[in-house]
Design an enzyme around this catalytic site. Structure first.
Site, PDB file in Angstrom:
ATOM      1  N   GLU A 193       0.830  -1.288  -0.136  1.00 15.92           N
ATOM      2  CA  GLU A 193       0.117   0.023   0.083  1.00 15.92           C
ATOM      3  C   GLU A 193       1.048   1.178   0.035  1.00 15.92           C
ATOM      4  O   GLU A 193       1.088   1.754  -1.078  1.00 15.92           O
ATOM      5  CB  GLU A 193      -1.039  -0.077   1.269  1.00 15.92           C
ATOM      6  CG  GLU A 193      -1.936   1.085   1.389  1.00 15.92           C
ATOM      7  CD  GLU A 193      -2.637   1.462   2.698  1.00 15.92           C
ATOM      8  OE1 GLU A 193      -1.807   0.741   3.609  1.00 15.92           O
ATOM      9  OE2 GLU A 193      -3.736   1.898   2.796  1.00 15.92           O
TER      10      GLU A 193
ATOM     11  N   ASP B 249     -12.191  -0.775   3.655  1.00 18.94           N
ATOM     12  CA  ASP B 249     -11.012  -0.522   4.410  1.00 18.94           C
ATOM     13  C   ASP B 249     -11.481   0.335   5.864  1.00 18.94           C
ATOM     14  O   ASP B 249     -11.738  -0.303   6.680  1.00 18.94           O
ATOM     15  CB  ASP B 249     -10.177   0.377   3.736  1.00 18.94           C
ATOM     16  CG  ASP B 249      -8.608   0.078   4.429  1.00 18.94           C
ATOM     17  OD1 ASP B 249      -8.443  -0.628   5.162  1.00 18.94           O
ATOM     18  OD2 ASP B 249      -7.786   0.929   3.869  1.00 18.94           O
ATOM     19  N   ASP B 250     -11.713   1.498   5.511  1.00 16.28           N
ATOM     20  CA  ASP B 250     -12.208   2.542   6.706  1.00 16.28           C
ATOM     21  C   ASP B 250     -13.450   3.406   6.273  1.00 16.28           C
ATOM     22  O   ASP B 250     -12.808   4.696   5.743  1.00 16.28           O
ATOM     23  CB  ASP B 250     -11.179   3.259   7.154  1.00 16.28           C
ATOM     24  CG  ASP B 250      -9.794   2.266   7.464  1.00 16.28           C
ATOM     25  OD1 ASP B 250      -9.999   1.659   8.684  1.00 16.28           O
ATOM     26  OD2 ASP B 250      -8.846   2.362   6.713  1.00 16.28           O
TER      27      ASP B 250
END
Ligand code: HPA
Ligand code: ZN
Length: 340
Positions: free
Chosen positions: A193, A271-272
């Site tokens: 990432e 993810d978030d």
């Protein structure tokens, strides 16, 4: 565009605390008298500007979850939002503040509360994956891992690592992963990432993970892409997160389609989501609009994620049947399926 909310989805990469609705965090912060200065922007959403400030906002937000009992409402809220976006099964990362620093009682109270929250929600099933936080260092990671491994499992099926990939090396956490593997947990780690292909290689070679969180920067090394495909490593790709954090300028420039075309096992997650103003529906809409992905592609995503899921065969069989019925036809009776 057709409503993609109802398309059945499996999400394998979601941080429980990172998915906390801002309204819940605001309420808990007020109840607990916590200082959340700077956490929210003028729209009421989370305020951050880059990966470093995102991680800082994440830590501030997590302060309201120092009380293990908060995990019931948190888990319920997160699963309701996922279910509203057609997610029928999810695997959710748990990283309570500092993994409760080795306090077994608090860990177990948190896990039990998360189970209670999950039990409250119909139409979606889930499993948990405790993750150590890389930038908190190997010592805290090992303490947290040993604590977690002593406690009852409940829905825990995997183990992983999140956090700042620019800190430490995967090797520094090899002991945690080895212990988790010996205890029968399946393994995943964030890599590729903010780190390049070498970071993905290190996660594979030193941690022996079967899934990679993100992994998208593998695209910079064709030999690594070929290895991921040959070894059937599953990538937990989160395009909206990568765009929000500035890894790529647009979804058209994101490597999700080339990775898939190169034979990598690609899954899609958020993810978030509140940090990135994202939902699974928005992810599917972007893939449909940009790459023309349709029903057959979404079915492939589902089957790939199902194959890579850490749940047992009976749950997988039930989830395979759900694909035929669609998310809307999920019955609560099915939801109560086996806890494998
Ligand atoms: N990367 C690394 N760690 C994280 C992330 C992420 O996107 N989200 C929450 N913890
Ligand atoms: Zn993540």
């Amino acid at each position: 565009m057709t409503d993609l909310r109802a398309v059945p989805k499996i999400e394998l990469h979601l941080h429980l605390e990172g998915a906390a609705p801002p309204a819940l965090v605001r309420r808990l912060g007020a109840e607990q008298g916590k200082d959340l200065t700077g956490l929210f922007d003028e729209t009421g959403g989370y305020a951050w500007s880059d990966f470093t400030t995102f991680l800082a906002a994440y830590e501030t937000m997590s302060k309201v979850f120092e009380d293990p009992e908060t995990y019931a409402d948190l888990t319920e809220a997160v699963l309701l939002e996922q279910a509203a976006n057609g997610v029928v099964y999810s695997e959710i990362f748990l990283s309570p503040p500092s993994l409760f620093g080795g306090d077994c009682g608090r860990w177990e109270a948190m896990r039990a509360a998360a189970e209670e929250g999950a039990d409250r929600v119909q139409g979606i099933d889930c499993r948990f994956i405790p993750v150590v936080i890389r930038h908190h260092g190997p010592e805290l990671a090992l303490t947290g891992t040993l604590t977690m491994l002593k406690a009852p499992r409940g829905r825990i099926r995997g183990f992983g690592m999140a956090g700042d990939e620019r800190a430490f090396q995967p090797q520094d956490f090899a002991g945690c992963f080895a212990r988790a593997r010996e205890a029968g947990l399946r393994l995943t780690a964030h890599a590729g990432e903010f780190g390049g292909p070498e970071s993905v290689r290190a996660a594979l070679d030193d941690l022996h993970v079967e899934r990679i969180g993100h992994g998208v920067r593998a695209i910079e090394d064709p030999a690594l892409v070929a290895r991921l495909a040959a070894e059937s490593v599953t990538l937990e790709v989160c395009p909206g997160s990568n765009l929000a954090l500035g890894l790529y300028p647009s979804i058209a420039a994101h490597p999700v389609a080339p990775l898939r075309e190169a034979g990598c096992r690609v899954t899609i997650s958020t993810d978030d989501p509140p940090f990135f103003r994202d939902t699974m529906t928005k992810e599917y809409e972007a893939l449909s609009k940009t790459f023309g992905w349709g029903d057959a592609d979404f079915e492939t995503l589902y089957r790939t994620a199902l194959d890579a899921a850490f749940c047992g065969p009976e749950t997988k069989a039930a989830l395979a049947r759900r694909l035929d019925g669609g998310a809307r036809s999920l019955s609560s009776a099915e939801k109560e399926g086996p806890r494998a």
